[in-house]
Design an enzyme around this catalytic site. Structure first.
Site, PDB file in Angstrom:
ATOM      1  CG  ASN A 188      -0.371  -0.555   2.391  1.00 19.39           C
ATOM      2  OD1 ASN A 188       0.279  -1.697   2.679  1.00 19.39           O
ATOM      3  ND2 ASN A 188      -0.483   0.444   3.469  1.00 19.39           N
TER       4      ASN A 188
ATOM      5  CB  CYS B 116      -4.523   2.255   7.418  1.00 19.66           C
ATOM      6  SG  CYS B 116      -4.786   1.514   5.706  1.00 19.66           S
TER       7      CYS B 116
HETATM    8  N1  PLP Z   1      -4.461  -4.414   3.444  1.00 18.27           N
HETATM    9  C1  PLP Z   1      -3.819  -3.694   2.792  1.00 18.27           C
HETATM   10  C2  PLP Z   1      -2.711  -3.888   1.882  1.00 18.27           C
HETATM   11  C3  PLP Z   1      -4.556  -2.201   2.787  1.00 18.27           C
HETATM   12  O1  PLP Z   1      -3.833  -1.314   2.217  1.00 18.27           O
HETATM   13  C4  PLP Z   1      -5.630  -1.975   3.751  1.00 18.27           C
HETATM   14  C5  PLP Z   1      -6.127  -0.711   3.898  1.00 18.27           C
HETATM   15  O2  PLP Z   1      -5.420   0.258   3.875  1.00 18.27           O
HETATM   16  C6  PLP Z   1      -5.904  -3.256   4.542  1.00 18.27           C
HETATM   17  C7  PLP Z   1      -5.426  -4.181   4.002  1.00 18.27           C
HETATM   18  C8  PLP Z   1      -7.254  -3.103   5.234  1.00 18.27           C
HETATM   19  O3  PLP Z   1      -8.498  -2.986   4.453  1.00 18.27           O
HETATM   20  P1  PLP Z   1      -9.760  -2.310   5.122  1.00 18.27           P
HETATM   21  O4  PLP Z   1      -9.834  -1.096   5.244  1.00 18.27           O
HETATM   22  O5  PLP Z   1     -10.969  -2.949   4.215  1.00 18.27           O
HETATM   23  O6  PLP Z   1      -9.981  -3.104   6.308  1.00 18.27           O
END
Ligand code: PLP
Length: 384
Positions: free
Chosen positions: A151, A325
């Site tokens: 990400n 996030c």
């Molecule tokens: N995995 C990755 C690589 C992410 O970038 C994210 C969110 O940023 C997630 C998992 C988590 O996703 P969610 O927001 O649907 O819980």
């Protein structure tokens, strides 16, 4: 700032696609419970099943393997809460994966990455050998969790090679394909992993929806128990509107896969070129690796990421400081630390991520705004 905004933070959340909005609006008028046998219930059920087909198509998996969840975090937690005796995660996994692995109680082994952020296949193989040899673990007691694309950097892992290594030991593989979805073919279509996790809001669907794609026969412990929804794999009355929006976004993402990656890569490359014109000493992190078409992580030494992101925002451009996030949190990125990136560069890393609504105008505005960041750096130096 009242002018047009330039949104370049798709890896945090993509704007809702019009197809998803339309699907959600019509689903909001369905008032049946998808488990009810009457016509209203059956219509809600049909909406969910149609979305399931779209998710299966996007992931190259049969629709029956798709389990709808509240997001990728829940999907990953479901897999990682299983009765594993050892869990191997790469050093660049998302916190949703790392934290859930640590909570399991199993032995957690962090597999290192190289300076490009690529998982070291030999380190993974050595750890698997050790677990099955000296420790006598059976393959099915071991879970390996590796993301398809990162990400923060957009770096893409060699999932096919990793899948071979994992299958060689009979271990189970979970692939976090959240950032890969709609940008490259999902791992599921090459050599199908046991589990794939997806998120709706990264592909232009609504927030609060996700999917776990669990291969038939792969062990699965429900995280939520109650009613028998999702064939007993995830209890709770389904969020029909969110699932409908997710399904429509998945259909649009799958449709655009033939053309969008090329268009986005062109925009992203142009952005990198223009940013570098504004500040020639800019570093592009992970550039030598295969990267997602939409992502660039750049750093201007001397311009801390938080300051840069605020300056960009004031100029009408939304970007993010490393992983967003948990926005607002600007601790040192474990991903960049794992890649051995110098602290001076890591703390200046700004991520631009593009998507379905991005245009060349966005690139020009971002490049213009970047000059402010360079100027801030200049004045900081004068003060010092
Ligand atoms: N995995 C990755 C690589 C992410 O970038 C994210 C969110 O940023 C997630 C998992 C988590 O996703 P969610 O927001 O649907 O819980």
């Amino acid at each position: 700032m009242n002018g047009p905004r330039t949104y370049l933070d798709y890896n945090a959340t993509a704007p809702l696609r019009p197809e998803a909005r339309a699907a959600m609006l019509s689903a909001l008028d369905l008032h049946g419970n998808a488990s009810s046998v009457h016509a209203e219930g059956r219509r809600a059920r049909q909406t969910i099943e149609a979305a399931r087909v779209e998710l299966g198509r996007l992931a190259g998996a049969p629709a029956r393997d798709v389990i709808f969840t509240s997001g990728a975090t829940e999907a990953a937690n479901q897999v990682l809460s299983g009765p594993w005796r050892a869990i191997l995660v790469s050093a660049v996994e998302h916190p949703a994966v790392i934290a859930a692995a640590k909570r399991n109680g199993a032995e957690v082994i962090v597999v290192p990455v190289d300076h490009l952020g690529l998982v070291a296949g030999d380190a993974l193989a050595t750890q698997l050998d050790r677990l099955s040899g000296a420790q006598g673990l059976r393959g099915e007691d071991i879970l390996v969790a590796i993301q398809q694309a990162n990400n923060e950097t957009g770096v893409v892992q060699p999932i096919a090679e990793i899948a071979e290594i994992v299958a060689g030991q009979g271990a189970r593989l979970m692939v976090d394909a959240v950032q890969a979805a709609g940008r490259i073919a999902i791992a599921a279509s090459e050599r199908r992993p046991d589990y794939v996790v997806l998120s709706s809001h990264k592909i232009g669907g609504p927030l609060g929806a996700g999917a776990l794609i669990a291969r038939e026969g792969a062990p699965l412990t429900p995280l939520l128990t109650g009613g028998g929804q999702e064939r007993g794999r995830r209890a709770g009355t389904e969020n029909v509107a969110a699932i409908a929006g997710f399904g429509a976004a998945a259909a649009a993402a799958a449709r655009d896969l033939a053309t969008e990656p090329m268009r986005l890569e062109h925009l992203r490359d142009r952005l990198e070129t223009e940013l570098a014109v504004a500040a020639p000493d800019m570093v592009v992190i992970g550039r030598q690796a295969q990267r997602l078409c939409n992502t660039t992580l750049v750093a201007l030494a001397g311009a801390p990421a938080e300051t840069a992101v605020i300056a960009l925002d004031l100029a009408g451009v939304a970007a993010s400081a490393g992983a967003a996030c948990s926005s607002g949190k600007t601790t040192r990125s474990p991903v960049l630390a794992a890649m051995g990136i110098d602290d001076d560069i890591a703390r200046c890393a700004v991520r631009f991520s593009l998507g379905w609504a991005s245009k060349m105008d966005d690139v020009s505005r971002a490049a213009e705004a970047w000059q402010r960041v360079d100027r801030i750096r200049g004045s900081a130096r004068q003060v010092a």
